[in-house]
Write an enzyme that holds these catalytic residues in place. Structure first.
Site, mmCIF file in Angstrom:
data_model
loop_
_atom_site.group_PDB
_atom_site.id
_atom_site.type_symbol
_atom_site.label_atom_id
_atom_site.label_comp_id
_atom_site.label_asym_id
_atom_site.label_seq_id
_atom_site.Cartn_x
_atom_site.Cartn_y
_atom_site.Cartn_z
ATOM 1 N N CYS A 121 0.832 -1.203 0.000
ATOM 2 C CA CYS A 121 0.000 0.000 0.000
ATOM 3 C C CYS A 121 0.866 1.252 0.000
ATOM 4 O O CYS A 121 1.975 1.265 0.565
ATOM 5 C CB CYS A 121 -0.927 0.002 1.212
ATOM 6 S SG CYS A 121 -2.300 -1.172 1.078
ATOM 7 N N CYS A 202 -3.380 0.186 -3.432
ATOM 8 C CA CYS A 202 -4.153 0.485 -2.227
ATOM 9 C C CYS A 202 -3.533 1.673 -1.492
ATOM 10 O O CYS A 202 -2.367 2.004 -1.703
ATOM 11 C CB CYS A 202 -4.230 -0.732 -1.303
ATOM 12 S SG CYS A 202 -2.632 -1.440 -0.827
#
Length: 302
Positions: A121, A202
């Site tokens: 992420c 993400c």
């Protein structure tokens, strides 16, 4: 009379043999004419078509295998269980001995599934018309990953390939450019890999765009605009940071207030992804300054 009959039979046999020989020669000539006759450009068979793109890269087999082994050994050892031999087999199976304008997603899906891996992420870095600059940056800052830093991007970056219906199953002379036919094997591959890269993103993601291009920094027909943006998952991606870079000596065709950037912001906000934009993100600009350190923009106290 017996002598004459024998002589007659001999002449008949000779005539029959001569006729057979003439027939065989005629058949051989006919076959050679058909085989060697030049075929028109529009004829079936990709080997007669001269495409505008480069042909399949020489030693593609060794390049793909070598890059795969290097990737799992040094670039991303967490993927050391990936089977590079199987990756090559699936790669070549997707396009070899096939028409170079009839590639499908189904051809590449087994390869995509095998080479798929997660992206941390906040580390996804997208780009458009900034190829050289963005990869200089990711080499300097290992905290970000572009598509070319994934397994699928790494093994195929900078090489070309396409099939041929005849032996050896690939065309080394020429391959179709993306603009020549939509379903060429390279285009399908990169679109699928780009889709996977976007789906894996993400947290906060970044995009490096070129503010010196006359066509606009954001183009909705680019891979970034047509594939990656639409496949970001709003449930996983909360924000996109736009780094809009201008050439050190080039024009500033567009800033963060420009038309195409406003369009990009609107698309993202409609998908509930927040947006920020920064002109000439300083860490990236410092890389530009290595080539032009005396420019006023590059001075510490500018």
């Amino acid at each position: 009379m017996p002598f004459q009959n024998s002589s007659t039979r001999i002449r008949q046999h000779r005539l029959i043999l001569t006729g057979i020989m003439v027939l065989l020669v005629t058949l051989v000539i006919a076959v050679l004419v058909v085989v060697l006759k030049p075929r028109s450009k529009g004829a079936t068979g990709s080997e007669v078509i001269q495409w505008k793109g480069k042909g399949t890269t020489e030693h593609l087999h060794e390049i793909i295998l070598g890059r795969c082994y290097n990737y799992i050994a040094t670039v991303n050892p967490e993927l050391r269980d990936k089977d590079c031999l199987q990756i090559w087999e699936l790669f070549q199976k997707a396009f070899m001995y096939k028409d170079p304008c009839s590639a499908t997603e189904e051809d590449y899906q087994p390869l995509m599934d095998l080479a798929r891996h997660s992206i941390p992420c906040n580390k996804s870095l997208f780009w458009s018309t900034t190829n050289d600059l963005v990869h200089r940056y990711t080499k300097a800052d290992r905290g970000f990953l572009t598509l070319e830093d994934t397994m699928l991007g790494y093994i195929a970056d900078g090489v070309t390939w396409c099939g041929d219906l005849s032996s050896p199953g690939v065309s080394f002379k020429s391959c179709p450019k993306w603009t020549e036919c939509e379903s060429n094997p390279s285009s399908i591959y990169w679109k699928m890999a780009s889709k996977m890269f976007a789906e894996a993103a993400c947290g906060t993601v970044q995009v490096l765009l070129n503010g010196s291009t006359e066509a606009g920094a954001f183009r909705d027909n680019s891979i970034f605009g047509s594939v990656e943006i639409v496949n970001l998952n709003p449930n996983k991606v909360s924000k996109m940071q736009i780094w809009l870079m201008h050439d050190i000596d080039g024009p500033q065709s567009e800033t963060c207030m420009g038309h195409s950037i406003r369009k990009l912001k609107e698309i993202l906000e409609n998908r509930t992804i927040s947006v920020s934009c920064e002109d000439n993100y300083r860490p990236v600009q410092l890389l530009q300054c290595t080539s032009n350190p005396d420019h006023t923009t590059c001075r510490v106290c500018s």
